[in-house]
Each structure stands twice: as structure tokens, then as C-alpha cells.
Write a protein that holds these residues in place. Structure first.
Motif, PDB file in Angstrom:
ATOM      1  N   CYS A  16       0.938  -1.181   0.035  1.00 60.23           N
ATOM      2  CA  CYS A  16      -0.018   0.054  -0.159  1.00 60.23           C
ATOM      3  C   CYS A  16       0.878   1.222  -0.022  1.00 60.23           C
ATOM      4  CB  CYS A  16      -1.001   0.258   1.190  1.00 60.23           C
ATOM      5  SG  CYS A  16      -1.664   1.560   1.384  1.00 60.23           S
ATOM      6  N   CYS A  67      -5.077   0.429   6.431  1.00 63.97           N
ATOM      7  CA  CYS A  67      -5.268   1.702   6.719  1.00 63.97           C
ATOM      8  C   CYS A  67      -6.570   2.512   6.191  1.00 63.97           C
ATOM      9  CB  CYS A  67      -4.325   2.538   6.164  1.00 63.97           C
ATOM     10  SG  CYS A  67      -3.787   2.842   4.411  1.00 63.97           S
ATOM     11  N   CYS A  70      -7.674   0.230   1.325  1.00 64.91           N
ATOM     12  CA  CYS A  70      -6.744  -0.324   1.660  1.00 64.91           C
ATOM     13  C   CYS A  70      -7.434  -1.073   2.920  1.00 64.91           C
ATOM     14  CB  CYS A  70      -5.591   0.238   2.152  1.00 64.91           C
ATOM     15  SG  CYS A  70      -4.450  -0.725   3.101  1.00 64.91           S
ATOM     16  N   CYS A 114       0.222   2.964   3.625  1.00 69.14           N
ATOM     17  CA  CYS A 114       0.598   2.569   4.919  1.00 69.14           C
ATOM     18  C   CYS A 114       1.920   1.617   4.743  1.00 69.14           C
ATOM     19  CB  CYS A 114      -0.413   1.765   5.786  1.00 69.14           C
ATOM     20  SG  CYS A 114      -1.113   0.231   5.084  1.00 69.14           S
TER      21      CYS A 114
HETATM   22 ZN   LIG Z   1      -2.940   0.977   3.448  1.00 64.70          ZN
END
Ligand SMILES: [Zn+2]
Length: 253
Positions: free
Chosen positions: A37, A65, A62, A40
Motif C-alpha cells: 500500500c 489503513c 486499503c 501505510c
Molecule cells: Zn494502506
């Protein structure tokens, strides 16, 4: 059945194209590390990395996060899957299908990177010229001479296109990247398609430019990249080139 395979194959390739789009401008490896990601940094599990499906299941966010995932990902996957299907229905399970599919895939990566960063990566366009020239020896749709003249004409058309662009937009807008892209288009599609691509790309580009100027005011400073319009022109030339040229000759009898 094979049509479905071509869609799945296209979506998987589209997923890889997203990696290229994200990493090539940063000069990162496109192989390692695995997807993570961008917000994060958590690695993305394989079951969250299924093209198109995961985006829908995760509701565009995601898993960890909850940051929203760019719509670019499913868009590129969907478009690539569609292109794969259309080309497969036209060429069947042949070398020509792979040839034109890799060509359009390269154009997709180039267009999105050009939209974001106003650059056309040499690592795609330069090998693309070589691939186009070599493949012309192996597929029936184009011969080597046509491919070679196409590459030379595309590469040599800097002057023509720069002049056209300056005339249309009253400012300089052509970069060296556009020239190498045109050389690649010429190597894949031949010299007639290069001329058609320049005409179509300039036409679509100037219409888009006028629309953006009207919407944003003429002081809008964002330099409109030319790569996506050349790419679009090339795709139209690939699918409708024969028809357009015949139509033009008919009009000018
Ligand atoms: Zn993330």
C-alpha cells in the motif's frame, strides 16, 4: 471460453501495468518487492491483489489503513482486459495478437505516466522500436520495410509535429519523448499509420486543449502532455487505419 481466458489474461497484465506506471518514474524495480500500500506500506496479500475483483470487494480502500485506492488501478485493469478481448477476437490465438496486445499495453503505461509526470520513459519506447522492427519479420500484417520506414518517419517527424503543435497551441509542446514514442508507433504499425497518428493525435489533442482552456480559463498553466493523444491516435490507426485511408482516397478521387 478462450475469450474469457483473454479477458482474465488482459486483467492480469493490466495489474502488472499498474506496477510499471507506479514504479518506472521512480526508477524502482518492477519485480521486487511485492505490491504494498503506497500509504501505510503494508504488503498486499495475494487475495487482495486480484485485478478488478479486489477493488470491488475492498470497496476501493486499503484493508489495513482504509486509505482509498486510486481509481487508476481498476481503470487500467479494465481497459487492458477489454483491449485483450478485442484484439483476441480479431486475431485469435496468434503471434499477431501478442504483438498488438503488447503494443497497446506499452501505450497504456506511456499515456498514464505522461499524464502524471509529463515524461515518456525511454525504457519502454526505445526497446519498443526494436521489438516492433523484429516482430515485423514474424507476423503477416506488416513487413520489415514498412516497419523500418515507419520508425524513421516517426523519429524524423519532430520538425513536422513541433511545427504543427506550435501552430495549434501557439507554444512549444513537443518533447524528445514524443518523438521516440512516434518511432515506436511507426515500427509497430508502419509509415502510413504514423501520418494518421500525427493527424489524429494533433486533432484530438487540440480539441482537448480547447475544452480544457474553456473549462479552466486560458491562463491555466498545466502543460497538456502529447503522449496520450498520440497513443489514442495510434490505437485508432490500428483499428480503423485501413478504413480511414480508403475513405480519404475516396473523397479525393
Ligand atoms: Zn494502506
Amino acid at each position: 471460453m478462450l475469450n474469457i481466458v483473454s479477458i482474465v489474461f488482459g486483467a492480469l497484465v493490466g495489474s502488472f501495468l499498474n506496477v510499471c506506471i507506479f514504479r518506472l518514474p521512480k526508477e524502482e524495480s518492477i519485480v521486487t518487492p511485492g505490491s504494498h500500500c503506497p500509504h501505510c506500506q503494508k504488503p498486499i496479500k495475494f487475495y487482495d491483489n486480484v485485478p478488478l475483483v479486489s477493488y470491488i470487494l475492498l470497496n476501493g480502500r486499503c484493508r489495513y489503513c482504509k486509505e482509498s485506492i486510486s481509481i487508476q488501478y481498476p481503470l487500467v485493469e479494465g481497459i487492458t482486459a477489454l483491449v485483450s478481448l478485442i484484439l483476441f477476437m480479431r486475431f485469435g490465438p496468434t503471434l499477431s495478437y501478442l504483438f498488438y496486445f503488447s503494443f497497446v499495453a506499452a501505450l497504456i503505461v506511456i499515456s498514464v505516466i505522461d499524464l502524471y509526470h509529463q515524461i515518456i520513459p525511454d525504457v519502454i519506447s526505445l526497446p519498443g522500436i526494436g521489438v516492433g522492427l523484429l516482430a515485423s519479420l514474424a507476423i503477416p500484417q506488416i513487413n520489415f520495410i514498412d516497419s523500418l520506414i515507419g520508425a524513421l518517419l516517426g523519429g524524423g517527424s519532430l520538425f513536422i509535429v513541433a511545427t504543427l503543435y506550435q501552430w495549434l497551441f501557439k507554444r512549444e509542446g513537443m518533447g524528445g519523448g514524443d518523438v521516440k514514442l512516434l518511432a515506436m508507433i511507426g515500427a509497430f504499425l508502419g509509415w502510413k499509420a504514423v501520418i494518421l497518428t500525427i493527424l489524429l493525435g494533433s486533432l484530438i489533442g487540440s480539441i482537448a486543449g480547447i475544452i480544457i482552456m474553456v473549462l479552466k480559463g486560458k491562463d491555466f498553466k498545466y502543460a497538456i502532455p502529447f503522449g496520450p493523444f498520440l497513443s489514442l491516435g495510434a490505437v485508432i490507426a490500428l483499428f480503423y487505419g485501413q478504413h480511414l485511408i480508403r475513405w480519404y482516397l475516396y473523397l479525393n478521387r
